[in-house]
Design an enzyme around this catalytic site. Structure first.
Site, PDB file in Angstrom:
ATOM      1  N   ASP A 154       8.941  -7.448  37.135  1.00  0.00           N
ATOM      2  CA  ASP A 154       9.019  -6.115  37.720  1.00  0.00           C
ATOM      3  C   ASP A 154       7.657  -5.592  38.184  1.00  0.00           C
ATOM      4  OD1 ASP A 154       8.074  -5.853  35.118  1.00  0.00           O
ATOM      5  OD2 ASP A 154       9.915  -4.944  34.368  1.00  0.00           O
ATOM      6  N   ASN A 160      15.051   1.310  24.821  1.00  0.00           N
ATOM      7  CA  ASN A 160      16.421   1.666  25.203  1.00  0.00           C
ATOM      8  C   ASN A 160      17.255   0.432  25.552  1.00  0.00           C
ATOM      9  OD1 ASN A 160      15.379   0.845  27.615  1.00  0.00           O
ATOM     10  ND2 ASN A 160      15.613   2.797  28.677  1.00  0.00           N
ATOM     11  N   HIS A 214      16.377  -1.963  27.694  1.00  0.00           N
ATOM     12  CA  HIS A 214      16.243  -2.508  29.052  1.00  0.00           C
ATOM     13  C   HIS A 214      15.587  -3.886  29.051  1.00  0.00           C
ATOM     14  CE1 HIS A 214      12.067  -0.426  29.921  1.00  0.00           C
ATOM     15  NE2 HIS A 214      11.890  -1.640  29.460  1.00  0.00           N
ATOM     16  N   GLU A 254      17.738  -0.745  33.624  1.00  0.00           N
ATOM     17  CA  GLU A 254      17.912   0.340  32.661  1.00  0.00           C
ATOM     18  C   GLU A 254      19.381   0.457  32.222  1.00  0.00           C
ATOM     19  OE1 GLU A 254      15.350   1.477  31.429  1.00  0.00           O
ATOM     20  OE2 GLU A 254      13.898   2.332  32.832  1.00  0.00           O
TER      21      GLU A 254
HETATM   22  C1  GLP Z   1       8.226  -2.355  30.284  1.00  0.00           C
HETATM   23  C2  GLP Z   1       8.529  -3.628  31.086  1.00  0.00           C
HETATM   24  C3  GLP Z   1       9.469  -4.531  30.363  1.00  0.00           C
HETATM   25  C4  GLP Z   1       8.974  -4.695  28.944  1.00  0.00           C
HETATM   26  C5  GLP Z   1       9.100  -3.383  28.214  1.00  0.00           C
HETATM   27  C6  GLP Z   1       8.547  -3.396  26.816  1.00  0.00           C
HETATM   28  O1  GLP Z   1       8.987  -1.288  30.684  1.00  0.00           O
HETATM   29  N1  GLP Z   1       9.055  -3.366  32.370  1.00  0.00           N
HETATM   30  O2  GLP Z   1       9.557  -5.765  31.043  1.00  0.00           O
HETATM   31  O3  GLP Z   1       9.723  -5.662  28.288  1.00  0.00           O
HETATM   32  O4  GLP Z   1       8.492  -2.350  28.935  1.00  0.00           O
HETATM   33  O5  GLP Z   1       7.167  -3.117  26.823  1.00  0.00           O
HETATM   34  P1  GLP Z   1       6.220  -3.384  25.595  1.00  0.00           P
HETATM   35  O6  GLP Z   1       6.105  -4.844  25.481  1.00  0.00           O
HETATM   36  O7  GLP Z   1       4.908  -2.756  25.973  1.00  0.00           O
HETATM   37  O8  GLP Z   1       6.859  -2.756  24.414  1.00  0.00           O
END
Ligand code: GLP
Length: 266
Positions: free
Chosen positions: A83, A154, A156, A161
């Protein structure tokens, strides 16, 4: 290599629980490192789906270490990131493009035209075309060999989402421009400094190309991820919890999680 403290078979997935995140990250890096030469031999290259966020940072550190010591090479590797925020310039330090350069691309021998990140600068009326092209690039490269995934609080995956879509429709979601969920925006404040500075949109690889990967490795660490992990693995398959959609591809998902993230499972 650190051994897991527990191993469970849940919803068709192999779940390995480690006492600390480091063990899980070592295991994830090990899986990637061992898959590269095999895929390169069989298909001419390895195609990796990569994630950002704080969770996979130690995985990239391990990959860089392995490349520097000659244990691994990205010469025959193509990567596709999950992303990118939208709108977002590639040089902005908050961009996932710059994250990838900081943590991996600048430190390994990957060719500049093989590290693909969705482009947060495309005009909005071409975003759908750009996203569709991204899916075509993945398909033309023979699909993803290994997809590295994190999970949002959440539930995702990528920036897919929670939604009220029917499961069959959710499973077909392609790469596209999406609106970020309030929880995602709240969680991104730590990176952007203030809620008002967090982009409201993002480009995300769709559920369909993610689930199309031949192998999927999900990382989750910390108590704040426990609910998302439990709902993904023990709950019903629903687009309300995008991580639960991984249950529809039994046999190819490995969860590498720490004790805290596993607290809702044990
Ligand atoms: C972001 C990314 C996701 C990731 C998630 C968790 O929103 N787009 O791909 O898995 O958050 O982030 P973190 O690893 O910082 O908890």
């Amino acid at each position: 290599m650190t051994k897991p403290i527990r191993r469970l078979e849940l919803a068709g997935a192999d779940v390995k629980v480690f006492s600390k995140p480091e063990g899980a990250c070592e295991a994830a890096a090990g899986k990637i490192i061992s898959s590269i030469p095999i895929c390169a031999m069989v298909r001419g290259q390895a195609v990796l789906g990569l994630a950002t966020g704080s969770t996979p940072e130690p995985v990239y550190a391990e990959l860089v270490k392995a490349c520097k010591s000659g244990l691994c090479s990205f010469e025959k590797v193509s990567t596709y990131n999950l992303d990118e925020y939208y709108p977002m310039g590639p040089l902005d330090p908050h961009s996932y493009r710059s994250y990838m350069h900081r943590h991996l691309f600048d430190h390994v021998d990957i060719a500049p035209n093989r590290g693909h990140v969705l482009d947060g600068t495309v005009p909005e009326h071409f975003a759908a075309e750009h996203a569709a092209l991204f899916d075509r690039w993945i398909a033309a490269d023979g699909g993803l060999d290994v997809q590295l995934l994190g999970i949002g609080r959440n539930g995702h995956i990528g920036f897919n989402e929670p939604s009220d879509l029917a499961v069959d429709k959710a499973l077909k979601l392609p790469t596209r421009l999406v609106e970020l969920h309030p929880t995602t925006i709240a969680d991104a404040v730590k990176d952007f400094g203030a809620e008002g500075l967090v982009p409201r949109h993002a480009l995300t690889m769709g559920i369909a190309p993610i689930l199309g990967a031949r192998s999927i490795v999900v990382l989750a660490f910390g108590e704040h991820k426990a609910e998302a992990v439990a709902r993904s693995l023990r709950g019903p398959v629903t687009a309300e919890v995008p991580g639960s959609l991984l249950q529809t591809v039994p046999g190819k998902v490995t969860w590498l999680i720490d004790r805290d993230a596993a607290s809702g499972l044990l």
